[in-house]
Design an enzyme around this catalytic site. Sequence first.
Site, PDB file in Angstrom:
ATOM      1  N   GLU A  94       0.799  -1.222   0.000  1.00  0.00           N
ATOM      2  CA  GLU A  94       0.000   0.000   0.000  1.00  0.00           C
ATOM      3  C   GLU A  94       0.833   1.274   0.000  1.00  0.00           C
ATOM      4  O   GLU A  94       0.428   2.278  -0.585  1.00  0.00           O
ATOM      5  CB  GLU A  94      -0.941   0.005   1.228  1.00  0.00           C
ATOM      6  CG  GLU A  94      -2.010  -1.065   1.213  1.00  0.00           C
ATOM      7  CD  GLU A  94      -3.078  -0.829   0.160  1.00  0.00           C
ATOM      8  OE1 GLU A  94      -3.200   0.312  -0.327  1.00  0.00           O
ATOM      9  OE2 GLU A  94      -3.778  -1.803  -0.193  1.00  0.00           O
ATOM     10  N   SER A 365     -52.461 -23.358  39.318  1.00  0.00           N
ATOM     11  CA  SER A 365     -52.058 -23.812  40.652  1.00  0.00           C
ATOM     12  C   SER A 365     -50.574 -23.595  40.938  1.00  0.00           C
ATOM     13  O   SER A 365     -50.148 -23.752  42.088  1.00  0.00           O
ATOM     14  CB  SER A 365     -52.403 -25.293  40.823  1.00  0.00           C
ATOM     15  OG  SER A 365     -53.804 -25.479  40.802  1.00  0.00           O
TER      16      SER A 365
END
Length: 683
Positions: A94, A365
């Site tokens: 680069e 219940s």
Amino acid sequence: MEVIREAPLIRYLRWAKQFLKFFILSILFASCAALLLLLYLRSQPLPEAFIKQTTTIYSANGDVLDTMHRGENRILVPLQDIAPDLINATIAIEDRTFREHYGFDFKRLGMAVYVNAIHMDMQQGASTITQQLARNLYLTMEKTWDRKIREAFLAIQLELNYSKDEILEMYMNQIYYGHSAYGAQAAAQTYFGKDAKNLSLAESAMLAGIPKGPTYYSPFADFERAKSRQKLILNAMARDEMITPQQAEQAYAEKLVFRERSTQAAVDPAPYFRDYIANLVKNKYGIEEEQFIHGGLKIYTTLDPVMQKKAEEIVSSVMPADNPNLQVALVAMDPLTGQIKAMVGGRNYQESQYNRVLAKRQPGSAFKPIMYLAALQNGFTPLTMMKSEPTVFTYDRNKQYIPRNFGGRYANAMINMREAIKTSDNIYAVKTIDFLGPQKVVEQAQKLGIKSPLLAVPSLALGTSPVSPLELNAAYAAIVNKGEAVTPIAITRIEDNKGNVLVEEKTEKTLVADPVASSLLVNLMQSVFERSGTGYRVANELNRPVAGKTGSTDVDAWLSGFTPQLVTTVWVGYDKNQKVDDVKEGYLSKKIWAQFMESALKDQPPALFDMPAGVVSVYIDPSSGKLATEHCPAPELFYFASGTEPQEYCTDHLPANETPTPLEPPDSSTFWQRMGSWWKPGE
């Protein structure tokens, strides 16, 4: 008069002198201007840049549970945590003069200007690493002279404000490597399943070639093209003497092993739990969506991945494949800490993201233990007797309530609290709330952690006010904790991208019920899994002491229960309140609960429910409710708060003229304690 003409040489010298003076002044002016520009740029702050980073969610054992990035997966790491070969490969391809220039490579810039002038366009680039960083951080990708000029000034500012290593670190964490991977760390994990610091030379050269064209040079897209670029980079590294030609050849010949790519849906664990985490982060802790998704947060959760996997597998295997509309919810929690260990919010997350662990349904219940805890603190004992028979209750002066036992079955006799819990007798339950007053039960439920609104009416005893499985689970945790409530915790800590702690959750315990009453209730709830108990059908799948309570309505089936190590609630039913077949479909909640509890605790020894000080145990003759003697045919062991146990001996079975001899309670060396002494993991 004769005109004396100036000699050409003299005129040339004077002109040269003036030019030199002008040139020197120009140089001085340009230098001053450049110095002033540099001083100005140095004094100006760089634009604020929000670098999107991936937020990572961890399970309790440190495994990555999920990553949040929405297409921009980035995990910032310091430069020292990036393989030197990757850094060198990037510089070689680069910007080979990166270490020498001050933001510009004038040689490359001149060549680019020349090419662009000939072709009358801006196709030729000469951007250095610094310029690329400036563009990625602050600018767009548009190819205009205005952007180029701003890029140049920003590059100078970066060079003035940061060292070369700092610029390189920012760049290596910023660039795009394809497949949603931004930065070296995400790229290393995406392509090779490893950290960036562990990349080999061959892997580094492969990755360094991708940013030039993330789609074009991806080895996942075109391996041969990616290999060709890898070779180019290795040769560039050898050219710049970063490696030897022999190392370049060896690296190119090395076989690369890429991470297997699989569909996201197939690998995402605990999807309902992850949604729950996202909801907590944003709504409880006030963290904005952008920071949550792109802020690089580290979110540490309580989820046990082993338990979670078992929960998902058991739900999948037990729920009927031919009835996809029948839904399920499961939540498991450590009762000592409040940490949520497993969460299943439905059968298929892809088809429905609705989390039923948070949905409010009538518990039936399964609500009764909350009421019985209030009763045990208000004059009731495990031996309190009431008659189970069809009964009409009147409340609010002229309102009537007529509860019925399941299947129309009544004892038509006096029964105690243990029998009422074991068989889930509704008449006993409503008589209990009638004695206490419904408001007292509401207050007890709220103390235990029920936040949903509850109607203070007699039917509350039978669970007619909706609650969520998570709420009910928290209430049951307080019961097994000897009356200490714990707040459910799903997140233990949240850190920002710099390691600062934003959130830290610790276990908070609050005494909300009497420890003795809570422990007595736990013992009574163990009877649910005994013969004739409502949970007896799955008792053979359990190999440790458990306690719990079933619950059912026309459209819901529940089982909530615990061991000392784990409390779990399972709900089964239909989203649209279709009637549940109690025999076939309602049974599934019990089966899932039992299989999960046994599987989740497989590597832990059976644990006893210990009793606190202030509890006494005695044998009772169940028919008379008095202390059993050696002649009583079916004595049962009961626990009482000290001083509330019966004082009279049963004489119903005593031979004439014989003094009653009490049965002694068993010693502490019970079957489960003996089992725990030789138990080994996995057995």
